[in-house]
Write an enzyme that holds these catalytic residues in place. Structure first.
Site, PDB file in Angstrom:
ATOM      1  N   TYR A 110       0.828  -1.207   0.000  1.00  0.00           N
ATOM      2  CA  TYR A 110       0.000   0.000   0.000  1.00  0.00           C
ATOM      3  C   TYR A 110       0.862   1.256   0.000  1.00  0.00           C
ATOM      4  O   TYR A 110       1.866   1.316   0.710  1.00  0.00           O
ATOM      5  CB  TYR A 110      -0.911   0.027   1.241  1.00  0.00           C
ATOM      6  CG  TYR A 110      -1.797   1.250   1.239  1.00  0.00           C
ATOM      7  CD1 TYR A 110      -2.955   1.264   0.476  1.00  0.00           C
ATOM      8  CD2 TYR A 110      -1.440   2.396   1.934  1.00  0.00           C
ATOM      9  CE1 TYR A 110      -3.750   2.392   0.427  1.00  0.00           C
ATOM     10  CE2 TYR A 110      -2.225   3.520   1.895  1.00  0.00           C
ATOM     11  CZ  TYR A 110      -3.387   3.516   1.133  1.00  0.00           C
ATOM     12  OH  TYR A 110      -4.166   4.639   1.081  1.00  0.00           O
ATOM     13  N   TRP A 112       1.097   5.610  -1.801  1.00  0.00           N
ATOM     14  CA  TRP A 112       0.764   6.557  -2.874  1.00  0.00           C
ATOM     15  C   TRP A 112       1.810   6.601  -3.972  1.00  0.00           C
ATOM     16  O   TRP A 112       1.611   7.256  -4.990  1.00  0.00           O
ATOM     17  CB  TRP A 112       0.568   7.940  -2.273  1.00  0.00           C
ATOM     18  CG  TRP A 112      -0.866   8.239  -2.008  1.00  0.00           C
ATOM     19  CD1 TRP A 112      -1.739   7.485  -1.278  1.00  0.00           C
ATOM     20  CD2 TRP A 112      -1.600   9.370  -2.500  1.00  0.00           C
ATOM     21  NE1 TRP A 112      -2.971   8.082  -1.267  1.00  0.00           N
ATOM     22  CE2 TRP A 112      -2.913   9.252  -2.007  1.00  0.00           C
ATOM     23  CE3 TRP A 112      -1.277  10.472  -3.270  1.00  0.00           C
ATOM     24  CZ2 TRP A 112      -3.899  10.182  -2.274  1.00  0.00           C
ATOM     25  CZ3 TRP A 112      -2.256  11.402  -3.539  1.00  0.00           C
ATOM     26  CH2 TRP A 112      -3.560  11.253  -3.043  1.00  0.00           C
TER      27      TRP A 112
END
Ligand code: PGD
Length: 761
Positions: A110, A112
């Site tokens: 996980y 960005w």
């Protein structure tokens, strides 16, 4: 030597960048009306000492081989060649794959990552594990909207539809009379959008709406959650009590016959159950304005007046991501919708309900006619997953059963985690517990451009390039500019891009052609761009060829004005355009959720007491929200992020009266602590935060004095040392890191310099 400026893009803006002796001169994209100061975090990033220069292996892993190890986070690193590092990674993947299959590998990874769509690190991990290892244990949902993204499909529709297309900023500027923003509309949040954001338009729209007379109301413990341009009102509530406040408003609307019964009957299911709950027909507890006042700290008179002022107006209700990133975070999201329905607003221009407006630069924007194609991720050979924020639970309790959205699932026994493009020691809660969880692994492999705390807990660290050192294409479905991300510097030291790293590993594991399809990075960019051209050609739209696009740096894409379309069609004719819910209507009561039998998230919205409440030991609420000076933890060493710190430490804001009571003065080094650990920060005193509340943003790199301590002390100011690692509810299992409780005092111990950006030994 100064080079020619080139075009580039980040999640926080498009820009022109020029390399002048490794200092970057950054000019925002000329079409951006309100560029983000975050761009300046790049200025000296290229050669920052925090960069990872060469492949590194943790000494304990190198000497003892894979296996659970308590030294993670506190060990030394040994520099190795790429040949040795790649060989060892390939061997370890083979060992785990042969012994445990894809179930032994966690590839959720996980995070960005960065704006380029091809070198998107998470997509690269997934493609590699699917095409080379046969699959992996994945994660679902996000830390941003774990509760809302699972709840909203049950009650109104897909979260992206509601958040991105629920309403447009143009409509707000033209039609909204009241914008009731639970959690506010802070511009620090809408300055970013994953994939890129070439035009920052929120400030302008808010200004236009305010000038026309829109009344902006921010309900939040922090005044700063609403920009000055809104000329708005601040209603301070106790953190985490919005659901009680909304129930109080509903009770007043019902008591004073101010609800739109025709709308509720035609477009909703479950209003009678809601009314029965408010009247206490289920449990004898009457939930009225007085009941709500005692919970949320706003007087019943104000609640009543507030409810009356909403009646008869074009009201838009929005609920920020932040509210659902808390225990029982589903409830304010659901109740915001119920409130909009009770006022009869959904489907009216500039009215109704939209989820998380202003939480990201994607929301309230128009969509491109066609989207830029994603890197294909291949097929995962297994179907094992966890809700993303349950990573520590999975690693600590393999084989344990858990609930999720009506299913009973079991945590797999993962032996190896592969991470690129994320920083769990930024994004997860209770970092001491997270360290314990990572200590259970046989092997943790991380690709990083800098020595984040996640890299410092890894067994094998592979140095990754920054976007500025490679070619890519930046684009987002709501950004009308596609950006050619042109490199401004050669890769730092021995850094390689994630694709090159994976391609080499795939070759060693005999699956190179499955992974690369014979393309190098430039070939992939041309291939993906070609797919975009085909999609546009289907609409008879011609585009320049790749080399021309690359030369011009930016391509403007056609958009469609689709804000509010789903709810408008539904309002026009609910039979012809039903919502994608079981009844085709707004679900104030969800029979499906009720059938799951969860006490912490029953069939209609409720107030549930959170576990974390101020006590004699920990009397303050801590709001651990998004930072204004960086995206999450990215480039925390950058110029702009550093300019907002004090002596390199993060700043914690507290109410002046609270500070006086604790004998804390402006600029004092304070200690925030609870059962999970201690955090140092510099105190900023203000009157624009509710008494009893302190605020410390996320993103300061975790810097524990003793990483192995059961209750570590972070001298830099990372609030996730203090947040609790519990799920929002059994329905969604979302991240609840936004709010916790702490004690605050002036720090009396020895103050040592922040070490977060000094690479480990
Ligand atoms: P970032 O700092 O963006 O945080 O968590 P997330 O893990 O996404 O981390 C991205 C990392 O990727 C950075 O370390 C960066 O260096 C690395 N990176 C960037 N580009 C590349 C690349 O090309 N290759 C490789 N290998 N690496 C790259 C964010 C998460 O935090 C989110 S989305 C939210 S909304 C949550 N917010 C909160 C909150 O409000 N409160 C608390 N307490 N906790 C939160 N955590 C969550």
């Amino acid at each position: 030597m100064t080079q020619k400026p080139v075009m580039h893009s980040a999640h926080w803006g498009a820009f022109h960048v020029q390399n002048s002796d490794d200092q970057l001169l950054i000019e925002p994209f000329r079409g951006d009306p309100d560029p983000s100061p975050l761009l300046q975090n790049f200025r000296q990033a290229l050669n920052h000492p925090a960069r990872v220069a060469q492949p590194m292996i943790r000494r304990g892993w190198l000497e003892n081989g894979p296996g659970p190890d308590e030294r993670r986070g506190a060990d030394e690193y040994v520099a190795v060649s790429w040949e040795e590092a790649s060989q060892r990674v390939a061997q370890e993947l083979q060992r785990v794959g042969e012994s445990y299959g894809p179930e032994g590998i966690f590839g959720g990874s996980y995070g960005w990552s960065s704006a380029g769509r091809f070198h998107h690190a998470q997509s690269q991990v997934h493609r590699f594990l699917n095409t080379v290892m046969g699959g992996y244990v994945r994660s679902v949902n996000s830390y941003s909207s774990g509760a809302a993204s699972v709840l909203l499909p049950h009650i109104i529709g897909d979260m992206n539809e509601i958040a991105r297309r629920g309403v447009s900023w143009e409509e707000i500027a033209r039609h909204s009379e009241v914008v009731l923003a639970f959690g506010g509309l802070a511009l620090k949040n809408s300055q970013v959008a994953s994939g890129g954001l070439s035009e920052h338009t929120e400030r302008g729209f808010i200004e236009r709406a305010a000038q026309r007379g829109t009344r902006f109301i921010s309900v939040s413990p922090l005044k700063s959650d609403l920009p000055d341009e809104a000329q708005g009102e601040w209603l301070a509530l106790r953190p985490g009590t919005d659901a009680a406040f909304m129930l109080g408003l509903l009770a007043v609307l019902i008591a004073e016959s101010l609800t739109d019964e025709a709308f509720l009957a035609r477009y909703c299911v479950g209003w009678p159950q809601m009314v029965a709950y408010l009247r206490g027909e289920e449990d004898g507890i009457v939930r009225d304005a007085q009941w709500a006042a005692a919970i949320c700290g706003v007087s019943s008179d104000i609640i009543s007046q507030f409810a009356r002022q909403l009646h008869g107006k074009r009201v838009l209700i929005t609920v920020a991501h932040a509210l659902q990133r808390a225990e029982h975070g589903e409830q304010p999201v659901w109740l915001g919708l119920v409130l909009a329905a009770a006022l009869g607003q959904p489907g009216l221009p500039g009215g109704g309900y939209t989820y998380a407006l202003g939480a990201l630069g994607h929301y309230g924007k128009h969509h491109n006619l066609v989207s830029f194609p994603a890197l294909p991720q291949g097929k995962n050979g297994i179907d094992r997953f966890i809700p993303v924020a349950r990573i520590a639970d999975m690693l600590l309790h393999p084989g344990t059963r858990f609930h999720y959205n009506g299913r009973q699932l079991t945590y797999p026994h993962v032996r190896l985690a592969y991470w690129a493009g994320g920083n769990p020691f930024h994004h997860h809660q209770d970092l001491a517990r997270l360290r314990q969880a990572f200590c259970q692994l046989d092997t943790l492999i991380v690709h990083e451009s800098a020595w984040t705390a996640t890299a410092r807990h890894a067994d094998i660290v592979l140095p990754a390039t920054m976007t500025l050192e490679r070619e890519d294409i930046g684009g987002a479905p709501t950004d009308r500019h596609l950006v050619a991300m042109q490199p401004v510097a050669a890769p730092y030291a021995e850094a390689r891009d994630d694709y090159t790293i994976f391609r080499d590993l795939a070759r060693r594991l005999g699956r190179e052609s499955a992974f690369s399809e014979g393309r190098d990075a430039r070939d992939w960019l041309q291939h993906l761009y070609g797919q975009l051209q085909e999609k546009l050609a289907a609409h008879a739209i011609q585009t320049p060829d790749f080399s021309q696009f690359w030369q011009q740096g930016v391509l403007e894409l056609p958009q469609v004005k689709d804000g509010g379309r789903m709810m408008r069609a539904f309002r026009d004719d609910p039979d012809a355009a039903p919502l994608p819910t079981p009844d085709g209507k707004i679900e104030i009561f969800s029979a499906v959720i009720a059938s799951f039998g969860y006490h912490d998230c029953p069939g209609h919205p409720v107030w549930r007491e959170p576990q974390q409440k101020p006590s004699a030991s920990y009397p303050f609420w801590l709001i651990a929200n998004q930072p204004a000076s960086r995206l999450h933890s990215q480039l925390d060493f950058g110029d702009y992020s550093q300019s907002t710190k004090r002596s390199g430490r993060e700043v914690c804001t507290l109410n002046r009266a609270d500070a006086v009571a604790q004998a804390i003065a402006e600029g004092d080094i304070i200690e925030l602590f609870n059962d999970r650990g201690h955090v140092l920060a510099s105190a900023r005193l203000t009157d624009t935060i509710m008494p009893g509340v302190v605020q410390l943003p996320t993103g300061a790199w975790y810097d524990p004095v003793d990483p192995t301590a059961a209750r570590p002390l972070c001298r830099h100011g990372n609030p996730n040392v203090l947040t609790m690692d519990i799920a929002t509810s059994s329905l969604t299992q979302g991240c609840s890191g936004q709010i916790t409780v702490v004690q605050v005092r002036k720090f009396a111990g020895e103050i040592t310099p922040v070490q977060a950006f000094t690479p480990p030994q």
